[in-house]
Design an enzyme around this catalytic site. Structure first.
Site, PDB file in Angstrom:
ATOM      1  N   GLU A 192      -7.096   4.504   7.875  1.00 26.90           N
ATOM      2  CA  GLU A 192      -6.945   5.926   7.581  1.00 26.90           C
ATOM      3  C   GLU A 192      -8.180   6.485   6.897  1.00 26.90           C
ATOM      4  O   GLU A 192      -8.556   7.638   7.116  1.00 26.90           O
ATOM      5  CB  GLU A 192      -5.687   6.134   6.721  1.00 26.90           C
ATOM      6  CG  GLU A 192      -4.412   5.868   7.502  1.00 26.90           C
ATOM      7  CD  GLU A 192      -3.205   5.585   6.638  1.00 26.90           C
ATOM      8  OE1 GLU A 192      -2.141   5.309   7.212  1.00 26.90           O
ATOM      9  OE2 GLU A 192      -3.318   5.632   5.392  1.00 26.90           O
ATOM     10  N   ASN A 218       0.851  -1.183   0.000  1.00 22.35           N
ATOM     11  CA  ASN A 218       0.000   0.000   0.000  1.00 22.35           C
ATOM     12  C   ASN A 218       0.891   1.239   0.000  1.00 22.35           C
ATOM     13  O   ASN A 218       1.474   1.591   1.026  1.00 22.35           O
ATOM     14  CB  ASN A 218      -0.913  -0.007   1.225  1.00 22.35           C
ATOM     15  CG  ASN A 218      -1.783   1.232   1.325  1.00 22.35           C
ATOM     16  OD1 ASN A 218      -1.911   1.993   0.364  1.00 22.35           O
ATOM     17  ND2 ASN A 218      -2.383   1.449   2.480  1.00 22.35           N
ATOM     18  N   HIS A 268      -9.639   0.922   4.851  1.00 15.90           N
ATOM     19  CA  HIS A 268      -8.374   1.128   5.578  1.00 15.90           C
ATOM     20  C   HIS A 268      -8.623   2.052   6.759  1.00 15.90           C
ATOM     21  O   HIS A 268      -9.451   2.966   6.703  1.00 15.90           O
ATOM     22  CB  HIS A 268      -7.326   1.723   4.639  1.00 15.90           C
ATOM     23  CG  HIS A 268      -5.946   1.716   5.201  1.00 15.90           C
ATOM     24  ND1 HIS A 268      -5.513   2.659   6.105  1.00 15.90           N
ATOM     25  CD2 HIS A 268      -4.897   0.866   5.008  1.00 15.90           C
ATOM     26  CE1 HIS A 268      -4.250   2.401   6.431  1.00 15.90           C
ATOM     27  NE2 HIS A 268      -3.852   1.318   5.782  1.00 15.90           N
ATOM     28  N   GLY A 314       2.220   2.430  10.959  1.00 18.53           N
ATOM     29  CA  GLY A 314       3.105   3.575  10.797  1.00 18.53           C
ATOM     30  C   GLY A 314       3.767   4.029  12.086  1.00 18.53           C
ATOM     31  O   GLY A 314       4.371   5.094  12.130  1.00 18.53           O
ATOM     32  N   LYS A 358       0.013   4.257  -0.293  1.00 15.29           N
ATOM     33  CA  LYS A 358      -0.672   5.413   0.298  1.00 15.29           C
ATOM     34  C   LYS A 358      -0.500   6.635  -0.622  1.00 15.29           C
ATOM     35  O   LYS A 358      -0.479   6.482  -1.845  1.00 15.29           O
ATOM     36  CB  LYS A 358      -0.195   5.647   1.727  1.00 15.29           C
ATOM     37  CG  LYS A 358      -0.354   4.388   2.595  1.00 15.29           C
ATOM     38  CD  LYS A 358      -0.124   4.629   4.052  1.00 15.29           C
ATOM     39  CE  LYS A 358      -0.337   3.329   4.831  1.00 15.29           C
ATOM     40  NZ  LYS A 358      -0.212   3.512   6.294  1.00 15.29           N
ATOM     41  N   SER A 387       2.792  -2.519  10.251  1.00 15.39           N
ATOM     42  CA  SER A 387       4.252  -2.377  10.294  1.00 15.39           C
ATOM     43  C   SER A 387       4.981  -3.690  10.032  1.00 15.39           C
ATOM     44  O   SER A 387       6.024  -3.960  10.624  1.00 15.39           O
ATOM     45  CB  SER A 387       4.704  -1.769  11.630  1.00 15.39           C
ATOM     46  OG  SER A 387       4.175  -0.470  11.796  1.00 15.39           O
ATOM     47  N   GLU A 446      -5.377  -5.050  10.572  1.00 14.14           N
ATOM     48  CA  GLU A 446      -4.424  -3.960  10.763  1.00 14.14           C
ATOM     49  C   GLU A 446      -4.732  -3.251  12.072  1.00 14.14           C
ATOM     50  O   GLU A 446      -5.540  -2.318  12.092  1.00 14.14           O
ATOM     51  CB  GLU A 446      -4.451  -2.993   9.578  1.00 14.14           C
ATOM     52  CG  GLU A 446      -5.848  -2.639   9.045  1.00 14.14           C
ATOM     53  CD  GLU A 446      -5.866  -1.274   8.375  1.00 14.14           C
ATOM     54  OE1 GLU A 446      -4.861  -0.909   7.765  1.00 14.14           O
ATOM     55  OE2 GLU A 446      -6.881  -0.578   8.493  1.00 14.14           O
TER      56      GLU A 446
END
Length: 259
Positions: A102, A10, A100, A181, A12, A221, A175
């Site tokens: 985010e 990904n 996701h 991150g 991003k 991660s 996730e």
């Protein structure tokens, strides 16, 4: 049932078209043709990079798929800034990330939004796009101990109204939000506990045969230093890779861990 691992990168909101072409070429150069027999690999660039990256892999005849990072559920219309399933299909996307963390936390996507996107992707002809459905808990939910129930509810919501035949084409990525991150990774045992519970949730919905075929990824991660231990767990079938997918060497290192 033996499940073929999937490693999906990904990217991003990173890489202009020129940068994306360079990275795709570097990944292609390091990818050995016979690896495709053992592991499925995909990269998920920003929308503007999808076609250029796809072209690199097609020109090199490298068996790496491209996937989108998001999609809208309506087929067309006055939805400024959105991208439809048909648009992604014409580019040649094999996968699409849905829900996701985010998207959920920064852009307010709900479980209902995620479900509509999943059904839109699965509603096309089955040479189309497999959703990679992201689920995972915050640090607060983890610390209070209700993380299994939380993730189960997200899985159930994402798959509401999805048929047994459609569910066979779903990928689920666990996730944990607290590990995205941050450099902090769930231990292999923590990741396995939740991934096993996800599989049990799918089994309760569709039966053991479907559940044993669904690929469950870890997406917090993962990198070339920890991928071996994570993918050694019985219910972890690959990874949704963030930061480590932005350099060819580190991404290929994760792919090698899945061989």
């Amino acid at each position: 049932m033996s499940r073929k691992p999937l490693i999906a990168g990904n990217w991003k909101m990173n890489n202009t078209i020129g940068e994306a072409v360079v990275l795709a070429q570097e990944i292609s150069n390091e990818f050995e043709p016979d690896w495709a027999e053992t592991v499925d690999v995909a990269v998920c660039p920003p929308f503007v990079d999808l076609k250029p990256v796809k072209t690199v892999f097609e020109f090199d005849r490298t068996k790496i798929a491209v996937g989108a990072q998001n999609v809208y559920w309506e087929p067309s219309g006055a939805y400024t800034g959105e991208i439809s399933v048909a648009m992604l299909k014409e580019i040649g996307c094999g996968y699409c990330i849905v829900g996701h963390s985010e998207r959920r936390t920064l852009f307010g996507e709900t479980n209902e939004d995620v479900n509509l996107k999943v059904k839109a992707l699965l509603g096309e002809e089955r040479d189309a796009i497999d959703p990679i459905i992201c689920v995972g808990e915050s640090l607060a939910v983890r610390d209070e101990g209700s993380y299994l129930e939380f993730v189960e509810a997200e899985v159930n919501a994402a798959l509401a109204g999805v048929s047994e035949d459609e569910a066979a084409h779903v990928v689920i990525a666990y996730e944990p939000i607290w590990a995205i991150g941050t450099g902090r990774t769930a231990t292999p045992e923590q990741a396995q506990e939740v991934c096993a519970h996800i599989r049990a949730t799918v089994s309760a919905l569709y039966g053991d045969d479907i559940a044993e075929g669904v690929r469950i990824l870890y997406g917090g991660s993962m990198n070339e230093g920890n991928a071996d231990l994570l993918m050694a767990q019985p219910d972890i079938d690959g990874g949704l890779i963030g930061g480590a997918s932005l350099a060819a060497g580190s991404f290929i290192g994760v792919v090698k861990a899945a061989l």
